[in-house]
Design a protein around this motif. Structure first.
Motif, PDB file in Angstrom:
ATOM      1  N   ALA A  59       0.272 -18.406  -5.680  1.00 34.19           N
ATOM      2  CA  ALA A  59       0.329 -17.292  -4.726  1.00 34.19           C
ATOM      3  C   ALA A  59       1.138 -17.669  -3.489  1.00 34.19           C
ATOM      4  CB  ALA A  59      -1.080 -16.873  -4.334  1.00 34.19           C
ATOM      5  N   ALA A  60       0.997 -18.891  -3.015  1.00 33.38           N
ATOM      6  CA  ALA A  60       1.766 -19.334  -1.849  1.00 33.38           C
ATOM      7  C   ALA A  60       3.260 -19.265  -2.136  1.00 33.38           C
ATOM      8  CB  ALA A  60       1.359 -20.748  -1.452  1.00 33.38           C
ATOM      9  N   GLU A  61       3.663 -19.605  -3.343  1.00 31.38           N
ATOM     10  CA  GLU A  61       5.073 -19.526  -3.713  1.00 31.38           C
ATOM     11  C   GLU A  61       5.520 -18.070  -3.852  1.00 31.38           C
ATOM     12  OE1 GLU A  61       8.940 -20.762  -4.577  1.00 31.38           O
ATOM     13  OE2 GLU A  61       7.272 -21.751  -3.573  1.00 31.38           O
ATOM     14  N   LEU A  62       4.675 -17.215  -4.405  1.00 30.92           N
ATOM     15  CA  LEU A  62       5.006 -15.793  -4.488  1.00 30.92           C
ATOM     16  C   LEU A  62       5.190 -15.196  -3.092  1.00 30.92           C
ATOM     17  CD1 LEU A  62       2.569 -14.572  -7.281  1.00 30.92           C
ATOM     18  CD2 LEU A  62       5.060 -14.706  -7.413  1.00 30.92           C
ATOM     19  N   ILE A  63       4.335 -15.584  -2.165  1.00 36.31           N
ATOM     20  CA  ILE A  63       4.447 -15.106  -0.781  1.00 36.31           C
ATOM     21  C   ILE A  63       5.765 -15.587  -0.176  1.00 36.31           C
ATOM     22  CG2 ILE A  63       3.494 -15.352   1.552  1.00 36.31           C
ATOM     23  CD1 ILE A  63       0.688 -15.360   0.186  1.00 36.31           C
ATOM     24  N   ARG A  64       6.079 -16.852  -0.335  1.00 38.55           N
ATOM     25  CA  ARG A  64       7.313 -17.399   0.228  1.00 38.55           C
ATOM     26  C   ARG A  64       8.541 -16.676  -0.328  1.00 38.55           C
ATOM     27  NH1 ARG A  64      11.331 -20.307  -0.852  1.00 38.55           N
ATOM     28  NH2 ARG A  64      10.691 -20.854  -2.956  1.00 38.55           N
ATOM     29  N   GLN A  65       8.583 -16.493  -1.647  1.00 36.14           N
ATOM     30  CA  GLN A  65       9.723 -15.817  -2.250  1.00 36.14           C
ATOM     31  C   GLN A  65       9.780 -14.336  -1.868  1.00 36.14           C
ATOM     32  OE1 GLN A  65      10.456 -16.535  -6.409  1.00 36.14           O
ATOM     33  NE2 GLN A  65       9.913 -18.706  -6.214  1.00 36.14           N
ATOM     34  N   GLY A  66       8.624 -13.703  -1.775  1.00 33.88           N
ATOM     35  CA  GLY A  66       8.583 -12.298  -1.374  1.00 33.88           C
ATOM     36  C   GLY A  66       9.068 -12.088   0.043  1.00 33.88           C
ATOM     37  N   LEU A  67       8.737 -13.009   0.932  1.00 40.73           N
ATOM     38  CA  LEU A  67       9.187 -12.898   2.317  1.00 40.73           C
ATOM     39  C   LEU A  67      10.702 -13.045   2.422  1.00 40.73           C
ATOM     40  CD1 LEU A  67       6.392 -14.921   4.129  1.00 40.73           C
ATOM     41  CD2 LEU A  67       6.800 -12.461   4.291  1.00 40.73           C
ATOM     42  N   GLU A  68      11.287 -13.829   1.555  1.00 37.40           N
ATOM     43  CA  GLU A  68      12.738 -14.032   1.573  1.00 37.40           C
ATOM     44  C   GLU A  68      13.514 -12.910   0.890  1.00 37.40           C
ATOM     45  OE1 GLU A  68      13.276 -17.853  -0.207  1.00 37.40           O
ATOM     46  OE2 GLU A  68      12.547 -18.919   1.566  1.00 37.40           O
ATOM     47  N   ASN A  69      12.842 -12.088   0.105  1.00 37.69           N
ATOM     48  CA  ASN A  69      13.505 -11.033  -0.658  1.00 37.69           C
ATOM     49  C   ASN A  69      13.602  -9.757   0.187  1.00 37.69           C
ATOM     50  OD1 ASN A  69      14.175  -8.948  -2.439  1.00 37.69           O
ATOM     51  ND2 ASN A  69      13.123  -9.935  -4.138  1.00 37.69           N
ATOM     52  N   PRO A  70      14.810  -9.293   0.504  1.00 40.74           N
ATOM     53  CA  PRO A  70      14.958  -8.102   1.340  1.00 40.74           C
ATOM     54  C   PRO A  70      14.478  -6.807   0.672  1.00 40.74           C
ATOM     55  CG  PRO A  70      17.097  -8.904   0.621  1.00 40.74           C
ATOM     56  CD  PRO A  70      16.079  -9.901   0.163  1.00 40.74           C
ATOM     57  N   ALA A  71      14.360  -6.772  -0.654  1.00 40.84           N
ATOM     58  CA  ALA A  71      13.874  -5.579  -1.345  1.00 40.84           C
ATOM     59  C   ALA A  71      12.378  -5.367  -1.137  1.00 40.84           C
ATOM     60  CB  ALA A  71      14.185  -5.672  -2.834  1.00 40.84           C
ATOM     61  N   ILE A  72      11.666  -6.416  -0.772  1.00 36.72           N
ATOM     62  CA  ILE A  72      10.228  -6.318  -0.521  1.00 36.72           C
ATOM     63  C   ILE A  72      10.029  -6.069   0.966  1.00 36.72           C
ATOM     64  CG2 ILE A  72       8.031  -7.553  -0.586  1.00 36.72           C
ATOM     65  CD1 ILE A  72       9.088  -8.976  -3.091  1.00 36.72           C
ATOM     66  N   THR A  73       9.426  -4.923   1.282  1.00 37.09           N
ATOM     67  CA  THR A  73       9.269  -4.527   2.683  1.00 37.09           C
ATOM     68  C   THR A  73       7.946  -4.964   3.282  1.00 37.09           C
ATOM     69  OG1 THR A  73       8.435  -2.378   1.985  1.00 37.09           O
ATOM     70  CG2 THR A  73      10.801  -2.554   2.449  1.00 37.09           C
ATOM     71  N   SER A  74       6.920  -5.151   2.433  1.00 34.30           N
ATOM     72  CA  SER A  74       5.632  -5.636   2.942  1.00 34.30           C
ATOM     73  C   SER A  74       4.881  -6.374   1.841  1.00 34.30           C
ATOM     74  CB  SER A  74       4.781  -4.485   3.476  1.00 34.30           C
ATOM     75  OG  SER A  74       4.386  -3.634   2.430  1.00 34.30           O
ATOM     76  N   ILE A  75       4.068  -7.332   2.272  1.00 30.74           N
ATOM     77  CA  ILE A  75       3.254  -8.125   1.351  1.00 30.74           C
ATOM     78  C   ILE A  75       1.822  -8.088   1.849  1.00 30.74           C
ATOM     79  CG2 ILE A  75       2.821 -10.411   0.373  1.00 30.74           C
ATOM     80  CD1 ILE A  75       5.776 -11.044   0.886  1.00 30.74           C
ATOM     81  N   VAL A  76       0.904  -7.729   0.963  1.00 26.26           N
ATOM     82  CA  VAL A  76      -0.523  -7.783   1.264  1.00 26.26           C
ATOM     83  C   VAL A  76      -1.099  -8.937   0.470  1.00 26.26           C
ATOM     84  CG1 VAL A  76      -2.731  -6.574   1.161  1.00 26.26           C
ATOM     85  CG2 VAL A  76      -0.648  -5.303   1.678  1.00 26.26           C
ATOM     86  N   ALA A  77      -1.608  -9.936   1.179  1.00 29.52           N
ATOM     87  CA  ALA A  77      -2.206 -11.110   0.545  1.00 29.52           C
ATOM     88  C   ALA A  77      -3.724 -10.963   0.614  1.00 29.52           C
ATOM     89  CB  ALA A  77      -1.762 -12.377   1.255  1.00 29.52           C
ATOM     90  N   LEU A  78      -4.330 -10.745  -0.517  1.00 33.06           N
ATOM     91  CA  LEU A  78      -5.767 -10.509  -0.613  1.00 33.06           C
ATOM     92  C   LEU A  78      -6.457 -11.811  -0.999  1.00 33.06           C
ATOM     93  CD1 LEU A  78      -7.824  -8.163  -0.549  1.00 33.06           C
ATOM     94  CD2 LEU A  78      -7.411  -7.872  -2.984  1.00 33.06           C
ATOM     95  N   GLY A  79      -7.339 -12.296  -0.140  1.00 31.74           N
ATOM     96  CA  GLY A  79      -8.015 -13.559  -0.411  1.00 31.74           C
ATOM     97  C   GLY A  79      -9.351 -13.669   0.285  1.00 31.74           C
ATOM     98  N   ARG A  80     -10.061 -14.726   0.000  1.00 32.23           N
ATOM     99  CA  ARG A  80     -11.376 -14.941   0.609  1.00 32.23           C
ATOM    100  C   ARG A  80     -11.289 -15.520   2.016  1.00 32.23           C
ATOM    101  NH1 ARG A  80     -15.066 -13.771  -3.197  1.00 32.23           N
ATOM    102  NH2 ARG A  80     -14.507 -14.125  -5.368  1.00 32.23           N
ATOM    103  N   ARG A  81     -10.074 -15.929   2.396  1.00 30.02           N
ATOM    104  CA  ARG A  81      -9.855 -16.416   3.761  1.00 30.02           C
ATOM    105  C   ARG A  81      -8.474 -15.972   4.235  1.00 30.02           C
ATOM    106  NH1 ARG A  81      -6.580 -20.998   3.018  1.00 30.02           N
ATOM    107  NH2 ARG A  81      -6.848 -21.946   0.977  1.00 30.02           N
ATOM    108  N   GLU A  82      -8.243 -16.083   5.525  1.00 31.17           N
ATOM    109  CA  GLU A  82      -6.963 -15.699   6.132  1.00 31.17           C
ATOM    110  C   GLU A  82      -5.831 -16.548   5.556  1.00 31.17           C
ATOM    111  OE1 GLU A  82      -4.856 -13.320   8.912  1.00 31.17           O
ATOM    112  OE2 GLU A  82      -6.996 -13.285   8.469  1.00 31.17           O
ATOM    113  N   ILE A  83      -4.713 -15.904   5.263  1.00 34.19           N
ATOM    114  CA  ILE A  83      -3.555 -16.585   4.689  1.00 34.19           C
ATOM    115  C   ILE A  83      -2.435 -16.598   5.728  1.00 34.19           C
ATOM    116  CG2 ILE A  83      -1.887 -16.598   2.801  1.00 34.19           C
ATOM    117  CD1 ILE A  83      -4.903 -16.857   1.983  1.00 34.19           C
ATOM    118  N   PRO A  84      -2.037 -17.769   6.206  1.00 32.45           N
ATOM    119  CA  PRO A  84      -0.933 -17.815   7.171  1.00 32.45           C
ATOM    120  C   PRO A  84       0.417 -17.736   6.463  1.00 32.45           C
ATOM    121  CG  PRO A  84      -1.756 -20.017   6.779  1.00 32.45           C
ATOM    122  CD  PRO A  84      -2.628 -19.086   5.973  1.00 32.45           C
ATOM    123  N   ALA A  85       1.410 -17.265   7.177  1.00 36.53           N
ATOM    124  CA  ALA A  85       2.771 -17.240   6.630  1.00 36.53           C
ATOM    125  C   ALA A  85       3.328 -18.655   6.634  1.00 36.53           C
ATOM    126  CB  ALA A  85       3.654 -16.334   7.476  1.00 36.53           C
TER     127      ALA A  85
END
Length: 69
Positions: A13-39
């Motif tokens: 998931a951390a890698e998916l978040i990193r790649q999603g943040l770098e992809n301009p086609a993705i405008t927002s990412i919701v990370a659902l977890g049991r604790r806060e997820i930092p960028a």
């Protein structure tokens, strides 16, 4: 495009978040977890696309969690 990642505290998931943040086609990412997820620190200003949502029970979502999804 909005990307929703469930169980966002593991390595994959951390890698998916990193790649999603770098992809301009993705405008927002919701990370659902049991604790806060930092960028990841190396992503810079695109970290604003990430919204971390804490969910204690994955079988029954609260109204606040549903609103974010």
């Amino acid at each position: 495009m909005k990307l929703v990642i469930g169980g966002s505290t593991d390595f994959v998931a951390a890698e998916l978040i990193r790649q999603g943040l770098e992809n301009p086609a993705i405008t927002s990412i919701v990370a659902l977890g049991r604790r806060e997820i930092p960028a990841p620190p190396e992503v810079g200003p695109v970290a604003a696309k990430l919204k971390s949502v804490v969910c204690d029970n994955f079988e029954s979502y609260s109204e606040s969690v549903k609103k974010e999804l």
